[in-house]
Write an enzyme that holds these catalytic residues in place. Sequence first.
Site, PDB file in Angstrom:
ATOM      1  N   SER A  24      33.268  40.248  34.250  1.00 21.49           N
ATOM      2  CA  SER A  24      32.772  39.904  35.575  1.00 21.49           C
ATOM      3  C   SER A  24      33.853  39.075  36.259  1.00 21.49           C
ATOM      4  O   SER A  24      34.405  38.147  35.649  1.00 21.49           O
ATOM      5  CB  SER A  24      31.481  39.095  35.493  1.00 21.49           C
ATOM      6  OG  SER A  24      31.132  38.625  36.784  1.00 21.49           O
ATOM      7  N   ILE A  61      33.514  36.814  38.205  1.00 17.24           N
ATOM      8  CA  ILE A  61      33.084  35.429  38.426  1.00 17.24           C
ATOM      9  C   ILE A  61      32.992  34.666  37.107  1.00 17.24           C
ATOM     10  O   ILE A  61      32.430  33.570  37.060  1.00 17.24           O
ATOM     11  CB  ILE A  61      31.739  35.359  39.189  1.00 17.24           C
ATOM     12  CG1 ILE A  61      30.619  36.056  38.420  1.00 17.24           C
ATOM     13  CG2 ILE A  61      31.899  35.899  40.603  1.00 17.24           C
ATOM     14  CD1 ILE A  61      29.222  35.785  38.982  1.00 17.24           C
ATOM     15  N   SER A  62      33.593  35.217  36.054  1.00 16.73           N
ATOM     16  CA  SER A  62      33.565  34.540  34.756  1.00 16.73           C
ATOM     17  C   SER A  62      34.840  33.747  34.521  1.00 16.73           C
ATOM     18  O   SER A  62      35.926  34.331  34.423  1.00 16.73           O
ATOM     19  CB  SER A  62      33.407  35.566  33.629  1.00 16.73           C
ATOM     20  OG  SER A  62      33.670  34.959  32.374  1.00 16.73           O
ATOM     21  N   PRO A  63      34.738  32.420  34.387  1.00 20.37           N
ATOM     22  CA  PRO A  63      35.949  31.650  34.077  1.00 20.37           C
ATOM     23  C   PRO A  63      36.507  32.004  32.704  1.00 20.37           C
ATOM     24  O   PRO A  63      37.709  31.886  32.461  1.00 20.37           O
ATOM     25  CB  PRO A  63      35.488  30.198  34.153  1.00 20.37           C
ATOM     26  CG  PRO A  63      34.010  30.255  33.907  1.00 20.37           C
ATOM     27  CD  PRO A  63      33.550  31.559  34.479  1.00 20.37           C
TER      28      PRO A  63
END
EC number: 5.99.1.4
Length: 196
Positions: free
Chosen positions: A9, A11-13
């Site tokens: 994703s 938006i995954s750090p």
Amino acid sequence: MAAIDYYLSPISPWAYLAGERLENIAQKHGATVTYRPLDIMALFDRTGGTRPESRHPARLAYRAQELPRWAEHLGMPLRMDVTLTNPAPASYAIIAAQAAGGDTGALVRGLLAARFADGRDIAEDGVIREVLAASGFDPGLADSGLFVGAETYGRNLERAVEAGVFGVPFYHVLDSDQRFWGQDRLDFLDRHLGTL
């Protein structure tokens, strides 16, 4: 030649902290990588995970320590002040770019860096176009890939659930049906590919 499905994703750090290690490992072993961006929140809902806003404070506090610790260990800048954004537009761009051919890994890393190193909103069309161009892709893919991107994005979620994926980054070696969850498991993926 091993084939790897990479579930991620933008938006995954944790996907950001993977950097280019997956691509380096794949190149070392002659493996192919298929990038499969998906709706991570829907994946949590489908597989028993907990969305960040519903997690226990102790888990959130640990995450707030662990992310900077890993960033320092890897020598990567990391902004902790980013807020949740819509991952779908960037995911559609990744899907369209992969279909077009080129260095999809560079695009994925570019989008993740825009988010977690620069603090930019990767749901914004202008940011996506800039990163597409900087990664060697036609910025127009941000528009032309919307319909197919949306369909593939949904199929990636279904495929992930069927494959036993429950978080990201997640690496599934299709040839051996071995699964590796987390950027901190890349050394194990490297070792496994060396046995094939």
